[in-house]
Scaffold this active site. Structure first.
Site, PDB file in Angstrom:
ATOM      1  N   SER A   1       1.164  -2.536  15.087  1.00 59.51           N
ATOM      2  CA  SER A   1       0.032  -1.636  15.366  1.00 59.51           C
ATOM      3  C   SER A   1      -0.378  -1.770  16.819  1.00 59.51           C
ATOM      4  CB  SER A   1      -1.163  -1.998  14.487  1.00 59.51           C
ATOM      5  OG  SER A   1      -2.303  -1.270  14.892  1.00 59.51           O
TER       6      SER A   1
ATOM      7  N   TYR B   1      -6.859  -8.561  11.564  1.00 58.36           N
ATOM      8  CA  TYR B   1      -5.782  -7.571  11.666  1.00 58.36           C
ATOM      9  C   TYR B   1      -5.147  -7.596  13.058  1.00 58.36           C
ATOM     10  CZ  TYR B   1      -3.359  -3.091  11.091  1.00 58.36           C
ATOM     11  OH  TYR B   1      -2.404  -2.109  11.014  1.00 58.36           O
TER      12      TYR B   1
HETATM   13  N1  LIG Z   1      -2.513   3.898   8.784  1.00 56.87           N
HETATM   14  C1  LIG Z   1      -2.605   3.601  10.071  1.00 56.87           C
HETATM   15  O1  LIG Z   1      -3.321   4.278  10.847  1.00 56.87           O
HETATM   16  C2  LIG Z   1      -1.825   2.461  10.654  1.00 56.87           C
HETATM   17  C3  LIG Z   1      -1.930   2.238  12.031  1.00 56.87           C
HETATM   18  C4  LIG Z   1      -1.213   1.187  12.593  1.00 56.87           C
HETATM   19  C5  LIG Z   1      -0.388   0.415  11.787  1.00 56.87           C
HETATM   20  N2  LIG Z   1      -0.304   0.656  10.456  1.00 56.87           N
HETATM   21  C6  LIG Z   1       0.607  -0.188   9.660  1.00 56.87           C
HETATM   22  O2  LIG Z   1       1.487   0.637   8.929  1.00 56.87           O
HETATM   23  C7  LIG Z   1       1.903  -0.016   7.720  1.00 56.87           C
HETATM   24  C8  LIG Z   1       1.654   0.886   6.535  1.00 56.87           C
HETATM   25  O3  LIG Z   1       0.258   1.186   6.519  1.00 56.87           O
HETATM   26  P1  LIG Z   1      -0.384   2.317   5.585  1.00 56.87           P
HETATM   27  O4  LIG Z   1      -1.361   3.044   6.433  1.00 56.87           O
HETATM   28  O5  LIG Z   1       0.656   3.065   4.850  1.00 56.87           O
HETATM   29  O6  LIG Z   1      -1.234   1.379   4.578  1.00 56.87           O
HETATM   30  P2  LIG Z   1      -1.620   1.556   3.051  1.00 56.87           P
HETATM   31  O7  LIG Z   1      -1.701   2.993   2.700  1.00 56.87           O
HETATM   32  O8  LIG Z   1      -2.823   0.692   2.870  1.00 56.87           O
HETATM   33  O9  LIG Z   1      -0.365   0.915   2.277  1.00 56.87           O
HETATM   34  C9  LIG Z   1      -0.063  -0.438   2.439  1.00 56.87           C
HETATM   35  C10 LIG Z   1       1.192  -0.772   1.667  1.00 56.87           C
HETATM   36  O10 LIG Z   1       1.484  -2.167   1.834  1.00 56.87           O
HETATM   37  C11 LIG Z   1       1.666  -2.717   0.546  1.00 56.87           C
HETATM   38  N3  LIG Z   1       1.373  -4.152   0.468  1.00 56.87           N
HETATM   39  C12 LIG Z   1       0.232  -4.795   0.784  1.00 56.87           C
HETATM   40  N4  LIG Z   1       0.342  -6.106   0.519  1.00 56.87           N
HETATM   41  C13 LIG Z   1       1.587  -6.295   0.015  1.00 56.87           C
HETATM   42  C14 LIG Z   1       2.309  -7.422  -0.453  1.00 56.87           C
HETATM   43  N5  LIG Z   1       1.762  -8.647  -0.499  1.00 56.87           N
HETATM   44  N6  LIG Z   1       3.587  -7.239  -0.884  1.00 56.87           N
HETATM   45  C15 LIG Z   1       4.153  -6.022  -0.868  1.00 56.87           C
HETATM   46  N7  LIG Z   1       3.517  -4.906  -0.448  1.00 56.87           N
HETATM   47  C16 LIG Z   1       2.255  -5.062  -0.017  1.00 56.87           C
HETATM   48  C17 LIG Z   1       0.725  -1.922  -0.351  1.00 56.87           C
HETATM   49  O11 LIG Z   1       1.034  -2.134  -1.703  1.00 56.87           O
HETATM   50  P3  LIG Z   1      -0.113  -2.075  -2.871  1.00 56.87           P
HETATM   51  O12 LIG Z   1      -0.262  -0.632  -3.248  1.00 56.87           O
HETATM   52  O13 LIG Z   1       0.446  -2.925  -3.953  1.00 56.87           O
HETATM   53  O14 LIG Z   1      -1.374  -2.638  -2.279  1.00 56.87           O
HETATM   54  C18 LIG Z   1       1.029  -0.521   0.160  1.00 56.87           C
HETATM   55  O15 LIG Z   1       2.242  -0.056  -0.366  1.00 56.87           O
HETATM   56  C19 LIG Z   1       1.121  -1.333   7.690  1.00 56.87           C
HETATM   57  O16 LIG Z   1       1.908  -2.381   8.188  1.00 56.87           O
HETATM   58  C20 LIG Z   1      -0.057  -1.059   8.619  1.00 56.87           C
HETATM   59  O17 LIG Z   1      -0.599  -2.252   9.149  1.00 56.87           O
HETATM   60  C21 LIG Z   1      -1.002   1.653   9.856  1.00 56.87           C
END
Ligand SMILES: NC(=O)c1ccc[n+]([C@@H]2O[C@H](COP(=O)([O-])OP(=O)(O)OC[C@H]3O[C@@H](n4cnc5c(N)ncnc54)[C@H](OP(=O)(O)O)[C@@H]3O)[C@@H](O)[C@H]2O)c1
Length: 235
Positions: free
Chosen positions: A142, A157
């Site tokens: 990120s 984070y």
């Molecule tokens: N959205 C943004 O604006 C943004 C910006 C920068 C970086 N990111 C990064 O992008 C990635 C995806 O984010 P997202 O926005 O799609 O988040 P999200 O919608 O909250 O989804 C997170 C995913 O990670 C899984 N997860 C969490 N803990 C886990 C564990 N212990 N083992 C296996 N899976 C696990 C969740 O599974 P469950 O459903 O079981 O919880 C879910 O599938 C992350 O690394 C996040 O930090 C996102």
């Protein structure tokens, strides 16, 4: 009609958000066999629908990336399958990260998921990555982990993503001789459960960009911090 699968993707956190869209994007491209990890397959309805529509190209694995036994079971299930792309997407952003309300236990969990797990996955799948022609490890980090952006708040984070950046930079150096490319990526500010509804781009745009970057990487790219649109990100 899609072309027969020739390359293999291992994807974590595939049941919602950016991960689910990445599964859709790789399937739509054709030529990819996808091993999609999620913590609770019984509750991953959208991912299960995808697997039902593409039974020979998408396999769902129960995978908690913080659990060494769970990660080892995935590696065992993959056996000698060459892995072309490992996409460490799973991540967490817990509340309670202000100076007035800092939850240290939640911070430790965030380090487990965002920092340690991508390393655990990379090491567990190293034998399968070595077997691929152009192996790549892509870890979704990120911009919030960038040391070049002096921002406060979200201590857990930010520090977990800064730490995974540094860990992946080291891994890029160590795995270069094995021909494995290692990069970290900022996926954009994305409208997911984590990013919220006022984020800038939708998961489809983010996933399309990550797909394009990830599938175009060569060893010459190793050690880079890239954005979903292919631009360099400052460390
Ligand atoms: N959205 C943004 O604006 C943004 C910006 C920068 C970086 N990111 C990064 O992008 C990635 C995806 O984010 P997202 O926005 O799609 O988040 P999200 O919608 O909250 O989804 C997170 C995913 O990670 C899984 N997860 C969490 N803990 C886990 C564990 N212990 N083992 C296996 N899976 C696990 C969740 O599974 P469950 O459903 O079981 O919880 C879910 O599938 C992350 O690394 C996040 O930090 C996102």
């Amino acid at each position: 009609m899609t072309s027969p699968a020739t390359s293999t993707l291992v994807l974590t956190g595939a049941n919602r958000g950016i991960g689910l869209e990445l599964a859709r994007r790789f399937l739509a491209a054709g030529g990819w066999r996808i091993h999609a990890g999620c913590r609770a397959p019984g509750h991953a309805e959208a991912l299960a629908d995808l697997a039902a529509a593409h039974p020979d190209r998408l396999t769902i694995h129960a995978l908690d990336v913080t659990d060494g036994a769970s990660v080892a079971a995935l590696a065992q299930a993959l056996g000698e399958t060459p892995v072309d792309v490992l996409l460490n997407n799973a991540g967490v952003l817990n509340p309670h990260q202000s100076l007035d309300d800092l939850d240290f236990a939640a911070w430790e969990h965030e380090l487990q998921v965002n920092t340690l797990a991508p390393m655990r996955m990379a090491l567990a799948l190293r034998p399968q990555l070595r077997r691929a022609a152009t192996p790549r490890i892509v870890t979704i980090s990120s911009q919030m982990g960038s040391l070049a952006r002096p921002r406060s708040g979200s201590y857990a984070y930010r520090s977990s993503k800064a730490a995974v950046n540094k860990a992946m930079q080291g891994l890029a150096v160590d795995l270069q001789d094995e021909g494995i490319c290692v990069v970290v990526m900022h996926p954009g500010w994305v409208r997911t459960d984590m990013g919220g509804s006022s984020a800038e781009i939708d998961p489809q745009e983010s996933a399309a960009g990550i797909f394009s970057v990830a599938t175009g990487l060569t060893l010459a790219d190793t050690g880079r911090f890239l954005q979903w649109n292919g631009e360099e990100h400052s460390w």
